[in-house]
Motif scaffolding. Structure first.
Motif, mmCIF file in Angstrom:
data_model
loop_
_atom_site.group_PDB
_atom_site.id
_atom_site.type_symbol
_atom_site.label_atom_id
_atom_site.label_comp_id
_atom_site.label_asym_id
_atom_site.label_seq_id
_atom_site.Cartn_x
_atom_site.Cartn_y
_atom_site.Cartn_z
ATOM 1 N N LEU A 147 0.832 -1.200 0.000
ATOM 2 C CA LEU A 147 0.000 0.000 0.000
ATOM 3 C C LEU A 147 0.865 1.247 0.000
ATOM 4 O O LEU A 147 1.971 1.241 0.527
ATOM 5 N N PRO A 148 0.337 2.330 -0.564
ATOM 6 C CA PRO A 148 1.072 3.591 -0.520
ATOM 7 C C PRO A 148 1.318 4.000 0.929
ATOM 8 O O PRO A 148 0.637 3.531 1.843
ATOM 9 N N ASP A 149 2.288 4.873 1.120
ATOM 10 C CA ASP A 149 2.624 5.332 2.464
ATOM 11 C C ASP A 149 1.445 6.090 3.056
ATOM 12 O O ASP A 149 1.208 7.246 2.744
ATOM 13 N N MET A 150 0.678 5.377 3.881
ATOM 14 C CA MET A 150 -0.503 5.937 4.524
ATOM 15 C C MET A 150 -0.455 5.543 5.988
ATOM 16 O O MET A 150 0.266 4.631 6.362
ATOM 17 N N PRO A 151 -1.255 6.185 6.831
ATOM 18 C CA PRO A 151 -1.217 5.853 8.255
ATOM 19 C C PRO A 151 -1.478 4.382 8.564
ATOM 20 O O PRO A 151 -0.932 3.848 9.496
ATOM 21 N N PHE A 152 -2.310 3.693 7.774
ATOM 22 C CA PHE A 152 -2.620 2.292 8.059
ATOM 23 C C PHE A 152 -1.763 1.320 7.256
ATOM 24 O O PHE A 152 -1.983 0.136 7.283
ATOM 25 N N SER A 153 -0.768 1.826 6.545
ATOM 26 C CA SER A 153 0.068 0.964 5.720
ATOM 27 C C SER A 153 0.880 0.018 6.594
ATOM 28 O O SER A 153 1.551 0.436 7.522
ATOM 29 N N LEU A 154 0.800 -1.261 6.311
ATOM 30 C CA LEU A 154 1.510 -2.271 7.084
ATOM 31 C C LEU A 154 2.865 -2.609 6.488
ATOM 32 O O LEU A 154 3.628 -3.340 7.082
ATOM 33 N N ALA A 165 -16.334 -5.683 -2.934
ATOM 34 C CA ALA A 165 -16.666 -4.495 -2.148
ATOM 35 C C ALA A 165 -16.248 -4.676 -0.695
ATOM 36 O O ALA A 165 -16.726 -5.566 -0.004
ATOM 37 N N ILE A 166 -15.320 -3.838 -0.258
ATOM 38 C CA ILE A 166 -14.873 -3.816 1.137
ATOM 39 C C ILE A 166 -15.118 -2.406 1.635
ATOM 40 O O ILE A 166 -14.546 -1.446 1.129
ATOM 41 N N ASN A 167 -15.997 -2.294 2.604
ATOM 42 C CA ASN A 167 -16.389 -1.002 3.150
ATOM 43 C C ASN A 167 -16.138 -1.005 4.652
ATOM 44 O O ASN A 167 -15.914 -2.059 5.242
ATOM 45 N N PRO A 168 -16.196 0.179 5.296
ATOM 46 C CA PRO A 168 -16.061 0.197 6.752
ATOM 47 C C PRO A 168 -17.046 -0.786 7.390
ATOM 48 O O PRO A 168 -18.219 -0.812 7.042
ATOM 49 N N GLY A 169 -16.528 -1.629 8.252
ATOM 50 C CA GLY A 169 -17.334 -2.678 8.871
ATOM 51 C C GLY A 169 -16.958 -4.051 8.361
ATOM 52 O O GLY A 169 -17.235 -5.059 9.002
ATOM 53 N N ASN A 170 -16.311 -4.124 7.199
ATOM 54 C CA ASN A 170 -15.835 -5.397 6.668
ATOM 55 C C ASN A 170 -14.488 -5.785 7.267
ATOM 56 O O ASN A 170 -14.098 -6.942 7.196
ATOM 57 N N ILE A 228 -9.313 -0.026 2.611
ATOM 58 C CA ILE A 228 -9.685 0.549 1.323
ATOM 59 C C ILE A 228 -8.895 1.839 1.172
ATOM 60 O O ILE A 228 -8.418 2.407 2.148
ATOM 61 N N LEU A 229 -8.742 2.272 -0.048
ATOM 62 C CA LEU A 229 -8.140 3.580 -0.288
ATOM 63 C C LEU A 229 -9.282 4.570 -0.406
ATOM 64 O O LEU A 229 -10.186 4.385 -1.220
ATOM 65 N N PRO A 230 -9.275 5.626 0.397
ATOM 66 C CA PRO A 230 -10.435 6.518 0.445
ATOM 67 C C PRO A 230 -10.777 7.196 -0.880
ATOM 68 O O PRO A 230 -11.935 7.455 -1.141
ATOM 69 N N ASP A 231 -9.800 7.482 -1.716
ATOM 70 C CA ASP A 231 -10.067 8.184 -2.968
ATOM 71 C C ASP A 231 -10.290 7.247 -4.144
ATOM 72 O O ASP A 231 -10.517 7.699 -5.264
ATOM 73 N N GLN A 291 -12.211 3.797 -6.008
ATOM 74 C CA GLN A 291 -13.456 3.053 -6.012
ATOM 75 C C GLN A 291 -13.173 1.624 -6.445
ATOM 76 O O GLN A 291 -12.395 1.381 -7.360
ATOM 77 N N ASN A 292 -13.809 0.693 -5.765
ATOM 78 C CA ASN A 292 -13.695 -0.728 -6.100
ATOM 79 C C ASN A 292 -12.287 -1.279 -5.939
ATOM 80 O O ASN A 292 -11.883 -2.164 -6.684
ATOM 81 N N ILE A 293 -11.541 -0.760 -4.975
ATOM 82 C CA ILE A 293 -10.233 -1.317 -4.660
ATOM 83 C C ILE A 293 -10.208 -1.590 -3.164
ATOM 84 O O ILE A 293 -10.315 -0.679 -2.354
ATOM 85 N N GLY A 294 -10.087 -2.863 -2.801
ATOM 86 C CA GLY A 294 -9.999 -3.252 -1.406
ATOM 87 C C GLY A 294 -8.768 -4.115 -1.196
ATOM 88 O O GLY A 294 -8.185 -4.637 -2.152
ATOM 89 N N PHE A 295 -8.381 -4.271 0.059
ATOM 90 C CA PHE A 295 -7.173 -5.020 0.368
ATOM 91 C C PHE A 295 -7.423 -5.991 1.509
ATOM 92 O O PHE A 295 -8.261 -5.753 2.377
ATOM 93 N N ALA A 296 -6.677 -7.088 1.480
ATOM 94 C CA ALA A 296 -6.765 -8.105 2.522
ATOM 95 C C ALA A 296 -5.357 -8.558 2.887
ATOM 96 O O ALA A 296 -4.477 -8.639 2.022
#
Length: 126
Positions: A41-48, A58-63, A82-85, A87-92
């Motif tokens: 993931l790009p350098d973001m606060p939740f990047s592992l 579809a992965i939304n808040p709560g998934n 998910i990346l906030p900006d 659409q239709n991109i989720g990560f696991a």
């Protein structure tokens, strides 16, 4: 009952299912495909900084924390971001990564990762 599988054999284009409670809507199942594997993931606060499974399911808040299943019903990942900006991109998180860190989580309550740090010190004073 879903059983843990392996994410090592996962391939781009495979069909996946995400189970969760997106936006508070209980018992939701969404279907998609694996869009990429080993995605950092790009350098973001939740990047592992761990390789992730990218999917268009579809992965939304709560998934978050729900299972990502293959067509055999095996858990191949845990939905996480998910990346906030986008659409239709989720990560696991791949299930093989989960298996690797689970003992540390159960034993210590957190994951200890080695790292090499350095701090610059100016040797010259003005």
């Amino acid at each position: 009952m879903a059983v843990p599988g392996s994410s090592a054999r996962l391939r781009v284009g495979e069909e996946v299912l995400a189970i969760g409670n997106p936006l508070g809507l209980e018992q939701t199942l969404t279907r998609g495909i694996v869009s990429a594997i080993n995605r950092i993931l790009p350098d973001m606060p939740f990047s592992l900084m761990e390789p992730m499974i990218q999917t268009d399911a579809a992965i939304n808040p709560g998934n978050s924390g729900g299972p990502l299943l293959n067509r055999c019903g095996e858990i191949i990942g845990l939905t996480t971001a998910i990346l906030p900006d986008a659409q239709n991109i989720g990560f696991a998180v791949p299930i093989d990564v989960v298996h690797a860190i689970l003992p540390a989580l159960l034993d210590k309550g957190h994951v200890v990762r080695p790292w090499l740090g350095s701090k610059g010190i100016s040797l010259f004073r003005r």
